[in-house]
Scaffold this motif. Structure first.
Motif, PDB file in Angstrom:
ATOM      1  N   LYS A 114       0.840  -1.210   0.000  1.00  0.00           N
ATOM      2  CA  LYS A 114       0.000   0.000   0.000  1.00  0.00           C
ATOM      3  C   LYS A 114       0.869   1.252   0.000  1.00  0.00           C
ATOM      4  CE  LYS A 114      -4.113   1.957   2.171  1.00  0.00           C
ATOM      5  NZ  LYS A 114      -5.151   1.791   3.211  1.00  0.00           N
ATOM      6  N   SER A 115       1.947   1.238   0.783  1.00  0.00           N
ATOM      7  CA  SER A 115       2.861   2.386   0.819  1.00  0.00           C
ATOM      8  C   SER A 115       3.495   2.610  -0.545  1.00  0.00           C
ATOM      9  CB  SER A 115       3.944   2.160   1.866  1.00  0.00           C
ATOM     10  OG  SER A 115       3.405   2.050   3.162  1.00  0.00           O
ATOM     11  N   LEU A 116       3.948   1.532  -1.171  1.00  0.00           N
ATOM     12  CA  LEU A 116       4.562   1.643  -2.494  1.00  0.00           C
ATOM     13  C   LEU A 116       3.558   2.148  -3.523  1.00  0.00           C
ATOM     14  CD1 LEU A 116       6.680  -1.640  -2.547  1.00  0.00           C
ATOM     15  CD2 LEU A 116       7.584   0.700  -2.624  1.00  0.00           C
TER      16      LEU A 116
ATOM     17  N   GLY B 212       3.632  10.034  -7.286  1.00  0.00           N
ATOM     18  CA  GLY B 212       4.846  10.503  -7.950  1.00  0.00           C
ATOM     19  C   GLY B 212       6.000  10.833  -7.027  1.00  0.00           C
ATOM     20  N   MET B 213       6.041  10.203  -5.851  1.00  0.00           N
ATOM     21  CA  MET B 213       7.127  10.468  -4.897  1.00  0.00           C
ATOM     22  C   MET B 213       8.444   9.861  -5.370  1.00  0.00           C
ATOM     23  SD  MET B 213       5.285   9.625  -1.261  1.00  0.00           S
ATOM     24  CE  MET B 213       3.661  10.283  -0.867  1.00  0.00           C
ATOM     25  N   ASP B 214       9.547  10.450  -4.896  1.00  0.00           N
ATOM     26  CA  ASP B 214      10.855   9.816  -5.052  1.00  0.00           C
ATOM     27  C   ASP B 214      11.493   9.513  -3.701  1.00  0.00           C
ATOM     28  OD1 ASP B 214      12.429  12.168  -4.156  1.00  0.00           O
ATOM     29  OD2 ASP B 214      11.913  13.040  -6.093  1.00  0.00           O
ATOM     30  N   SER B 215      10.927  10.051  -2.616  1.00  0.00           N
ATOM     31  CA  SER B 215      11.526   9.884  -1.287  1.00  0.00           C
ATOM     32  C   SER B 215      10.461   9.570  -0.246  1.00  0.00           C
ATOM     33  CB  SER B 215      12.260  11.158  -0.870  1.00  0.00           C
ATOM     34  OG  SER B 215      13.280  11.488  -1.788  1.00  0.00           O
ATOM     35  N   ILE B 216      10.786   8.619   0.631  1.00  0.00           N
ATOM     36  CA  ILE B 216       9.891   8.181   1.696  1.00  0.00           C
ATOM     37  C   ILE B 216      10.621   8.328   3.028  1.00  0.00           C
ATOM     38  CG2 ILE B 216       8.831   6.116   2.732  1.00  0.00           C
ATOM     39  CD1 ILE B 216       8.283   5.153  -0.162  1.00  0.00           C
TER      40      ILE B 216
ATOM     41  N   LYS C 233      13.825   0.827  -0.939  1.00  0.00           N
ATOM     42  CA  LYS C 233      15.062   1.110  -1.663  1.00  0.00           C
ATOM     43  C   LYS C 233      15.165   0.227  -2.901  1.00  0.00           C
ATOM     44  CE  LYS C 233      18.854   1.896   0.753  1.00  0.00           C
ATOM     45  NZ  LYS C 233      19.191   3.331   0.561  1.00  0.00           N
ATOM     46  N   ASP C 234      14.735  -1.024  -2.778  1.00  0.00           N
ATOM     47  CA  ASP C 234      14.750  -1.927  -3.930  1.00  0.00           C
ATOM     48  C   ASP C 234      13.846  -1.415  -5.053  1.00  0.00           C
ATOM     49  OD1 ASP C 234      16.512  -3.597  -2.650  1.00  0.00           O
ATOM     50  OD2 ASP C 234      15.012  -5.129  -2.123  1.00  0.00           O
ATOM     51  N   ALA C 235      12.782  -0.702  -4.673  1.00  0.00           N
ATOM     52  CA  ALA C 235      11.858  -0.142  -5.664  1.00  0.00           C
ATOM     53  C   ALA C 235      12.330   1.209  -6.206  1.00  0.00           C
ATOM     54  CB  ALA C 235      10.463   0.004  -5.051  1.00  0.00           C
ATOM     55  N   GLY C 236      13.487   1.672  -5.709  1.00  0.00           N
ATOM     56  CA  GLY C 236      14.068   2.900  -6.241  1.00  0.00           C
ATOM     57  C   GLY C 236      13.815   4.163  -5.452  1.00  0.00           C
ATOM     58  N   TYR C 237      13.230   4.021  -4.265  1.00  0.00           N
ATOM     59  CA  TYR C 237      12.927   5.201  -3.458  1.00  0.00           C
ATOM     60  C   TYR C 237      14.052   5.526  -2.485  1.00  0.00           C
ATOM     61  CZ  TYR C 237       8.195   4.736  -5.196  1.00  0.00           C
ATOM     62  OH  TYR C 237       7.099   4.652  -6.035  1.00  0.00           O
TER      63      TYR C 237
END
Length: 253
Positions: free
Chosen positions: A77-79, A86-90, A122-126
């Motif tokens: 859900k978070s992803l 359109g986020m790049d940072s969590i 991080k694995d998803a690129g965030y």
């Protein structure tokens, strides 16, 4: 010129957010930072509607706050929230008082939890990091600080540095920029009113209208990897004033 973001928590008492987005876009902000209260309960249709409202006003929700428990228990859900908006940072933003460890070992364990928690994001690129308050700078019985133990346990996460909370924690922000600057990927830009002032706003001030040395701090922070500078005021009584005065001050730095 650095793009400026706005933490939407600052506007939680001034609804609707559609009105806030319009004010931010017209004032020159390029980004916003979200928090769980905005999107945690939205379905895909609600998230897409929120995204459309941001797009309409020329805004990007580049970063977002999610509670540690939500990040742990609601990974997909978070992803999905981050992807649609359109986020790049969590960033994990806070730990409630009744959940905070009481010693160095506890904070080290919490850091290890954050390290493990970060992996799917991080694995998803965030970008994935921790956002501080003041309690991380209160010395523990063993002489260490929670902020040290957190990052010791989580060597691969970044830091969203809330400078005003560093100061309220009794620490020197310049020293911490020197010490943890390689971790900094985002910064909360807010100000502290002179002692005894703005008591109806919890002692906070609009950026550039308090006692935080923002001109010098921004110069120091430009040497870090900070890509999001996020205006915040925890309890403004005049949202138009906070939005307009903060960006006007920031543009002079």
């Amino acid at each position: 010129m650095t793009k400026l973001s706005y933490q939407l928590y600052s506007a939680r008492n001034f609804q609707p957010y559609s009105m806030i987005f319009e004010k931010l876009g017209k004032s020159g902000y390029a980004e916003v930072e979200g928090f769980g209260g905005i999107y945690a309960d939205l379905d895909d249709a609600g998230l897409k509607s929120l995204r459309a409202d941001l797009d309409k006003n020329g805004l990007v929700m580049a970063s977002g706050h999610f509670s540690p428990d939500f990040l742990d228990k609601e990974v997909q859900k978070s992803l999905n929230i981050a992807r649609i908006l359109g986020m790049d940072s969590i960033y994990a933003p806070h730990l409630a008082a009744d959940q905070r460890p009481s010693d160095g070992a506890g904070w080290l364990a919490f850091g290890k939890r954050l390290q493990e928690m970060s992996k799917p994001y991080k694995d998803a690129g965030y970008e994935f990091g921790w956002h501080n308050h003041d309690f991380e700078f209160v010395k523990l019985a063993d002489g260490s600080l929670p902020i040290e133990r957190i990052f010791e346990g989580a060597p691969d996460i970044s830091w969203e540095a809330d400078i005003a909370w560093v100061i309220r924690g009794g620490a020197d922000p310049f020293a911490w920029i020197d010490k943890l600057g390689s971790r900094i990927t985002a910064v909360h830009v807010k100000d502290i009113a002179p002692a005894g002032e703005a008591t109806d706003e919890d002692g906070w001030a609009d950026v550039g209208h308090g006692r935080v040395e923002w001109a010098k701090l921004i110069a120091a922070l430009r040497g870090t990897k900070a890509k999001h500078f996020v205006v915040e005021h925890d309890n403004p009584k005049d949202i138009d004033r906070n939005i307009s005065r903060s960006i006007a001050s920031f543009q002079t730095y």
